[in-house]
Design an enzyme around this catalytic site. Structure first.
Site, mmCIF file in Angstrom:
data_model
loop_
_atom_site.group_PDB
_atom_site.id
_atom_site.type_symbol
_atom_site.label_atom_id
_atom_site.label_comp_id
_atom_site.label_asym_id
_atom_site.label_seq_id
_atom_site.Cartn_x
_atom_site.Cartn_y
_atom_site.Cartn_z
ATOM 1 N N ASP A 11 -16.651 -49.931 33.573
ATOM 2 C CA ASP A 11 -18.094 -49.722 33.480
ATOM 3 C C ASP A 11 -18.714 -50.994 32.925
ATOM 4 O OD1 ASP A 11 -20.627 -48.441 33.424
ATOM 5 O OD2 ASP A 11 -20.361 -47.886 31.333
ATOM 6 N N SER A 12 -20.025 -51.063 33.017
ATOM 7 C CA SER A 12 -20.746 -52.199 32.449
ATOM 8 C C SER A 12 -20.672 -52.199 30.934
ATOM 9 C CB SER A 12 -22.218 -52.157 32.886
ATOM 10 O OG SER A 12 -22.824 -50.973 32.390
ATOM 11 N N TYR A 43 -25.725 -53.574 33.861
ATOM 12 C CA TYR A 43 -25.646 -53.990 35.261
ATOM 13 C C TYR A 43 -26.937 -53.653 36.017
ATOM 14 C CZ TYR A 43 -20.511 -54.787 35.242
ATOM 15 O OH TYR A 43 -19.233 -55.256 35.024
ATOM 16 N N GLY A 44 -27.651 -52.649 35.525
ATOM 17 C CA GLY A 44 -28.811 -52.135 36.263
ATOM 18 C C GLY A 44 -29.910 -53.143 36.520
ATOM 19 N N CYS A 74 -19.439 -46.262 36.720
ATOM 20 C CA CYS A 74 -20.758 -46.884 36.553
ATOM 21 C C CYS A 74 -21.563 -46.580 37.811
ATOM 22 C CB CYS A 74 -20.576 -48.396 36.383
ATOM 23 S SG CYS A 74 -22.109 -49.366 36.394
ATOM 24 N N ASN A 75 -22.703 -45.932 37.641
ATOM 25 C CA ASN A 75 -23.530 -45.592 38.803
ATOM 26 C C ASN A 75 -23.993 -46.832 39.560
ATOM 27 O OD1 ASN A 75 -23.972 -43.309 36.672
ATOM 28 N ND2 ASN A 75 -24.557 -42.396 38.622
ATOM 29 N N THR A 76 -24.417 -47.850 38.816
ATOM 30 C CA THR A 76 -24.949 -49.057 39.449
ATOM 31 C C THR A 76 -23.870 -49.786 40.239
ATOM 32 O OG1 THR A 76 -26.575 -49.294 37.671
ATOM 33 C CG2 THR A 76 -26.151 -51.238 39.018
ATOM 34 N N CYS A 184 -26.782 -42.350 35.086
ATOM 35 C CA CYS A 184 -26.082 -43.494 34.502
ATOM 36 C C CYS A 184 -25.034 -42.927 33.558
ATOM 37 C CB CYS A 184 -27.063 -44.389 33.742
ATOM 38 S SG CYS A 184 -26.275 -45.695 32.767
ATOM 39 N N THR A 185 -23.828 -43.477 33.589
ATOM 40 C CA THR A 185 -22.750 -42.897 32.770
ATOM 41 C C THR A 185 -22.966 -43.088 31.267
ATOM 42 O OG1 THR A 185 -21.385 -44.888 33.115
ATOM 43 C CG2 THR A 185 -20.993 -42.999 34.575
ATOM 44 N N HIS A 186 -23.891 -43.963 30.887
ATOM 45 C CA HIS A 186 -24.248 -44.073 29.461
ATOM 46 C C HIS A 186 -25.064 -42.850 29.003
ATOM 47 C CE1 HIS A 186 -23.253 -48.354 29.928
ATOM 48 N NE2 HIS A 186 -23.333 -48.485 28.614
#
Length: 260
Positions: A11-12, A43-44, A74-76, A184-186
């Protein structure tokens, strides 16, 4: 490929640990290697080319460590890079998409909110998914500018975070949403705060459990599910402040610094 090899996740930053936790809960005997590319978060706000470059770097590190499957946590990165990764590397990849489908199918008010990064909301994959399920439904998209940076710097429950969320939730509440999709995974780490800020009838959903189930299904299909019944080898790496990642996983696992 051996079933003894680890599941790789990247992930970012620390957000993908929300996916790691779901996978570890569902598959407790699977070894895992998690990469937090926190020095390059978020990353977004990056270009597609930059996101692809970073995703390749993370993928190749995990392949070098002998991972049997890679979860792009990570979605982005999923929306901008997974098609290239699947076409380029031989092992299976699991991606993350906002859970638009269950929200769209179950909404009673015919209005749902989506909180995500600019990189996810502007991607082709996101628009394709939205178009599939959005007929007759109002979708309020909100870019969560600043949220990832606050989480990455340990300010998850700060006044700054609450002020940002109030701004982002306002148009959704005005539109009478009954589902809030976290893209977003955050963002699952915001659920305790969001639950206090939102009316009780609004359901908050994310992709974590579905991603874990898909990971298990693909491993089974490829005959790669671990036969281990002992404590697995869990390795977490960050290229930034490791204490933030350690705090978010509640000190269950040691986090090592990795210059990558």
């Amino acid at each position: 490929m051996s079933n003894k090899q680890a599941i790789g996740l990247f992930d970012s930053g620390i957000g993908g640990t929300s996916i790691f936790k779901e996978i570890h809960d569902l598959l407790p005997y699977e070894s895992c290697i998690y990469l937090a590319d926190s020095k390059n978060a978020p990353y977004g706000n990056r270009s597609k080319e930059d996101i692809l470059r970073l995703s390749i770097k993370n993928t190749e590190y995990l392949i070098d460590q002998g991972c049997k499957i890679i979860v792009v946590a990570c979605n982005t990165a999923t929306t901008n890079a997974i098609a290239y990764l699947r076409a380029t590397y031989k092992l299976p990849f699991i991606g993350i998409e906002p859970a638009i489908k269950p929200a769209a199918l179950n909404t009673q008010t015919k209005a749902i909110g989506i909180l995500a990064t600019q990189g996810t909301l502007s991607s082709q994959l996101f628009h394709k998914t939205t178009d599939l399920y959005s007929k007759g439904i109002k979708i309020i998209e909100q870019v969560g500018d600043g949220i990832v940076s606050l989480i990455e710097t340990g300010r998850l429950e700060s006044d700054e975070m609450k002020a940002l969320l109030e701004i982002y939730l306002k148009p959704m509440l005005e539109a009478d949403i009954d589902y809030l999709v976290l893209g977003c995974t955050h963002y699952p780490y915001l659920i305790p705060t969001l639950s206090k800020m939102l009316p009780s009838h609004i359901k908050i959903i994310d992709s974590g459990r579905a991603v874990a189930q898909q990971t298990k299904a693909v491993l089974a299909q490829e005959n790669l599910l671990s036969s281990n019944t002992q404590k697995p080898n869990i390795q977490l790496f960050s290229n930034s402040d490791t204490s933030i990642l350690e705090a978010i996983v509640k000190y269950q696992y040691k986090v090592s610094y990795l210059d990558f």
